[in-house]
Design an enzyme around this catalytic site. Structure first.
Site, short mmCIF file in Angstrom:
data_model
loop_
_atom_site.label_atom_id
_atom_site.label_comp_id
_atom_site.label_asym_id
_atom_site.label_seq_id
_atom_site.Cartn_x
_atom_site.Cartn_y
_atom_site.Cartn_z
N ASP A 87 0.85 -1.19 0.00
CA ASP A 87 0.00 0.00 0.00
C ASP A 87 0.88 1.24 0.00
O ASP A 87 2.00 1.21 0.52
CB ASP A 87 -0.94 0.02 1.21
N HIS A 140 -5.16 10.90 5.15
CA HIS A 140 -4.11 10.18 5.89
C HIS A 140 -3.50 10.95 7.06
O HIS A 140 -2.84 10.34 7.90
CB HIS A 140 -3.01 9.67 4.96
N HIS A 182 -6.20 6.81 6.88
CA HIS A 182 -5.48 5.84 6.05
C HIS A 182 -4.01 5.84 6.45
O HIS A 182 -3.44 6.89 6.73
CB HIS A 182 -5.60 6.19 4.58
#
Length: 178
Positions: A7, A56, A150
């Site tokens: 990721d 994020h 995230h």
């Protein structure tokens, strides 16, 4: 064959102008099932968009003294070499990685790994008209998911759990077809 759950987090959504700011790979060694982690925050040398920051929570001040992608690229390629990459929404991550590799005059990522599996694509085969985000799949499979934002580091561990659930589900469907 080693499996690697991969990721990235980025400065924005446009791989043509945005950059990778976090990369994480969780390798499952096929010989002994041991886990190995490759994780780096990266200095993008460009501003993080407000939208990406909201997703994020990573800011430029935090990344100021982090390495550039070119400083970790060889370690990254050695880490993924000849492994099966498992990525949720693979085109997103792959486009960013290929752009970074291209800038440094490296081949595209598929030249270094054995295969790329997109769990979003796999989930859409199983759940045709459903929302198939990582969060929604965690809910669907009753997997613990405490993330507030995230994070590539958190997401690779969630992805590993989701992948194994999808794999079991897909094989059951496949067996019924034949």
């Amino acid at each position: 064959m080693n499996k690697i759950f991969l990721d990235v987090e980025t400065t924005g959504l446009d791989f043509l102008k945005d950059k990778i700011i976090e990369i994480c790979c969780l390798k499952i060694n096929y010989k002994n099932s041991k886990e190995e982690l490759f994780h780096h925050f990266l200095n993008p040398k460009i501003e993080i968009s407000k939208g990406a920051y909201m997703v994020h929570g990573i800011n430029n001040k935090f990344l100021k003294n982090k390495p550039l992608f070119k400083e970790i690229v060889i370690k990254f390629l050695n880490f993924i070499y000849n492994s099966k990459l498992i990525i949720h929404n693979a085109p997103f991550d792959i486009n960013f990685l290929n752009k970074e590799l291209n800038i440094l005059k490296f081949n595209k990522i598929n030249k270094y790994c054995y295969k790329i599996i997109d769990t979003l694509k796999l989930s859409k085969k199983i759940y045709k008209d459903k929302k198939n985000s990582l969060d929604n799949l965690c809910k669907k499979f009753n997997l613990k998911n405490n993330r507030k934002k995230h994070s590539a580091l958190i997401d690779v561990f969630l992805l590993k759990k989701v992948y194994y659930e999808l794999y079991k589900k897909y094989n059951k469907i496949k067996l019924k077809i034949y």
